[in-house]
Design an enzyme around this catalytic site. Sequence first.
Site, PDB file in Angstrom:
ATOM      1  N   GLY B  69       0.543  -1.564   0.021  1.00 33.09           N
ATOM      2  CA  GLY B  69       0.004   0.297  -0.108  1.00 33.09           C
ATOM      3  C   GLY B  69       0.597   0.530  -0.179  1.00 33.09           C
ATOM      4  O   GLY B  69       1.023   2.568  -0.943  1.00 33.09           O
ATOM      5  N   THR B  70       2.037   0.974   1.420  1.00 31.19           N
ATOM      6  CA  THR B  70       2.604   2.446   0.815  1.00 31.19           C
ATOM      7  C   THR B  70       3.510   2.575  -0.898  1.00 31.19           C
ATOM      8  O   THR B  70       3.587   4.138  -1.095  1.00 31.19           O
ATOM      9  CB  THR B  70       3.962   1.873   1.816  1.00 31.19           C
ATOM     10  OG1 THR B  70       3.667   1.800   2.945  1.00 31.19           O
ATOM     11  CG2 THR B  70       5.110   2.864   1.438  1.00 31.19           C
ATOM     12  N   GLN B 177      -7.697   1.687   5.013  1.00 31.86           N
ATOM     13  CA  GLN B 177      -8.439   1.694   5.677  1.00 31.86           C
ATOM     14  C   GLN B 177     -10.318   0.831   6.344  1.00 31.86           C
ATOM     15  O   GLN B 177     -10.859   0.342   5.756  1.00 31.86           O
ATOM     16  CB  GLN B 177      -9.097   2.415   7.018  1.00 31.86           C
ATOM     17  CG  GLN B 177      -6.739   2.619   7.928  1.00 31.86           C
ATOM     18  CD  GLN B 177      -6.488   1.490   8.265  1.00 31.86           C
ATOM     19  OE1 GLN B 177      -7.177   0.627   8.991  1.00 31.86           O
ATOM     20  NE2 GLN B 177      -5.403   1.148   8.856  1.00 31.86           N
ATOM     21  N   ALA B 195      -3.132  -4.722   0.882  1.00 37.78           N
ATOM     22  CA  ALA B 195      -4.058  -6.299   1.314  1.00 37.78           C
ATOM     23  C   ALA B 195      -3.751  -7.022   2.639  1.00 37.78           C
ATOM     24  O   ALA B 195      -5.270  -7.376   2.831  1.00 37.78           O
ATOM     25  CB  ALA B 195      -3.574  -7.238  -0.069  1.00 37.78           C
ATOM     26  N   CYS B 320       4.922   7.727  23.026  1.00 37.95           N
ATOM     27  CA  CYS B 320       6.239   6.722  23.969  1.00 37.95           C
ATOM     28  C   CYS B 320       6.359   5.274  23.020  1.00 37.95           C
ATOM     29  O   CYS B 320       7.499   4.944  23.383  1.00 37.95           O
ATOM     30  CB  CYS B 320       5.532   6.493  25.520  1.00 37.95           C
ATOM     31  SG  CYS B 320       4.758   7.976  26.195  1.00 37.95           S
TER      32      CYS B 320
END
Lengths: 458, 458
Positions: B69-70, B177, B195, B320
Amino acid sequence: MSYFDAASAAPLHPVARQALLASLDEGWADPSRLYREGRRARLLLDAAREAGAEAVGCRPDELVFTPSGTRAVHTGVEGALTGRRRSGRHLIVSAVEHSSVLHSAEVFESAGGTVTRVPVSRTGAVTPEAYRAALRPDTALACLQSANHEVGTVQPVAEVAAVCREAGVPLLVDAAQSVGWGPVEGDWSVLTASAHKWGGPPGVGLLAVRKGVRFALQGPADERESGRAAGFENIPAVVAAVASLRAVRAEATEEAVRLRELTERIRERVPDLVPDVEVVGDPDRRLPGIVTFSCLYVDGETLLHELDRSGFSVSSGSSCTSSTLTPSHVLKAMGVLSEGNVRVSLPPGTPAEEIDRFLSALPGAVAAVREKLGAPSPRTAAGEGVLVVDALGKRCPIPVIELAKVIGEVPVGGTVRVLADDEAARLDIPAWCEMRGQEYVGEEPAEGGRAYLVRRLS
Amino acid sequence: MSYFDAASAAPLHPVARQALLASLDEGWADPSRLYREGRRARLLLDAAREAGAEAVGCRPDELVFTPSGTRAVHTGVEGALTGRRRSGRHLIVSAVEHSSVLHSAEVFESAGGTVTRVPVSRTGAVTPEAYRAALRPDTALACLQSANHEVGTVQPVAEVAAVCREAGVPLLVDAAQSVGWGPVEGDWSVLTASAHKWGGPPGVGLLAVRKGVRFALQGPADERESGRAAGFENIPAVVAAVASLRAVRAEATEEAVRLRELTERIRERVPDLVPDVEVVGDPDRRLPGIVTFSCLYVDGETLLHELDRSGFSVSSGSSCTSSTLTPSHVLKAMGVLSEGNVRVSLPPGTPAEEIDRFLSALPGAVAAVREKLGAPSPRTAAGEGVLVVDALGKRCPIPVIELAKVIGEVPVGGTVRVLADDEAARLDIPAWCEMRGQEYVGEEPAEGGRAYLVRRLS
């Protein structure tokens, strides 16, 4: 079916399959997460990196996994060129690199860089001297494949690496075809490889960058794979890739001897079984499983179909099978015949009987194609006659077939002028002259294409 | 173990597993080859493209498969910006996009482009008006996620697409999403997805580019996937990805209702069960399976460990847990509390009992972390006193804890000055003021960090 195209893609190794299945259950989560599933994925990825690095011959923190061998090359070339952009904007590649290297070089060139393409011998090999001569004070990177993907010729990588090291220039080695057989020798700086060539799954490339090599990327990145391969890690595939690399390596020494005998059998027998064939590539310094030959008066695509019908899956560097209509840049750089080209690349485990079956089927397949195309019967043409052959608009191998038909009709010392507009003719007419002992005089522009001049010597 | 981090990666869907296994045997060969194995691979790839396009809502020739996806986002943004570079060098993104979009925007910016980041409401949503206001004559591309990955808020994509269409500007929608829940509504131009978010295998992204959208890439390419995703096709993974997309879509309507009830239960119960909690994101326009809340006086990493020990795998947008030490850009843009942040994202099929178990375990986990950190007992501090709190060198959530400890010690109308150098304080001190009904006066430089001024109102 006999699948003889392992140099394109090897079927999945049983070990890869097993490792993939296991790690689909264990390695699907995000390895950067702190919870149990993430830690488990991270452990798998770390273990794969360690084992992969050992096989490649580098440190684990020098190795990243990319989505393909092509991506590894694109990233490796870009990273090294950008990292050393202050040293200069000159790139050296061999003329017979994989298209992924050549595409990277073209992009670099169109962005203002300079590229030197090192020529190869008739067997497809570069020399260290040619690399030494190509090096300049502004050379940022040199690239050399470990072995050629079309003809199997092994390159003098260690020697070229030494020459580059002396000049302070990093050498990128595309080891896609050889890494399943063993680690790359010599003092390379960047190394790339592709898992599906050794029986790993698709979707995994290797990119190793030695510590100390300046390396920088310009596009968008993320924190994964040391910022060198953006996107969610494909851990099941990575685990399977490394597992199968270790498996094929364990069998490599023995299997290399066996496959080398089989390809040697093809190298020796094909010229006896099929008239007008040129076996190309280095007879000795070559990969165990690859053998390539070209058949005069044959259209590569038709021959592939013919062999496919007989149950053999092979590849071809002939123009006729490519969508670009130009012959293989490798065969072109070697200056050998490109028409009717066949590459046989054997997957490990190929039984000897399949080679015998192939050698039985090949002569009939070639003869059938030649018959369809009306190729001349070898060495029968005679007499005096026509000087100009008009093959304009005719595709490979027709121009060569027409030339062969009329050469006997001009007197010894006489000249045939072949008019052709097919790009392959430029390569195949000189190659035909060399095979037939005729003199290739040269080419010149002609209306609608080029004229190729051939003088009859015998 | 209860795995509640489906928004990062979903476990492999059984249908994906089955399809992957089958196509490892059928789809490993090079689909550009003419022999039997190649033709078989090509058929699988073509069929997957057709089914994938139907699910996305585009033509098969508009859809390519990328390695993640990136990569789909990086390629989509670059391609649209380069294709329209003559229209201008202005890019619009929302402030809450996935990091892959924001990284692309940063690269564009550093290459001389201009980027407008559209702000969001306290629930994480953009407005079509804000996009209209951001559009300029030189806008080359606008980007908007279909739904937010950290808080689940659904964006008004169709309305924003209409605004962009009117201005002649293409809209890229990152649908990572939402695409498992249904196609993206509206007149989008470019769409990306991943996917492994819907239970497909890792290694597959979708990139759809509508016909007519100007699209050009600058890096090295090859002939695969229409020149938009270089490298050997990962057909087994592609087939598995599409098969599982169809499978989750078939169950989507029913499963959305069920998961929405479960996340609603968390939204409602958590503020009753745990003191000092802020549930963030839109209560109505949201994805079915995601709910996010932040806990005052809690260190996110410690809470995640605590929950992991209790058998729950969740994620956090708290500073954090991140290697960069800055709080989530999404929570920051929303202006909500980032400390002690927990994202619960349920995979389809999560049993209701697991939610009940989570709700039982959460209060104890939060209390344990607060006890460790010495958090103030809620609403008990009183009296007059100290004006300056020195929390320099203290990490989130200590500065807020120290503030809460002393606020009761200054008179109503009095001021507490918190000295802190942790980046999260800038976000969390105002958020604390809002939750507690105290006045956040502002911040100013101070020796060694920043001073945050808070006036006691009650």
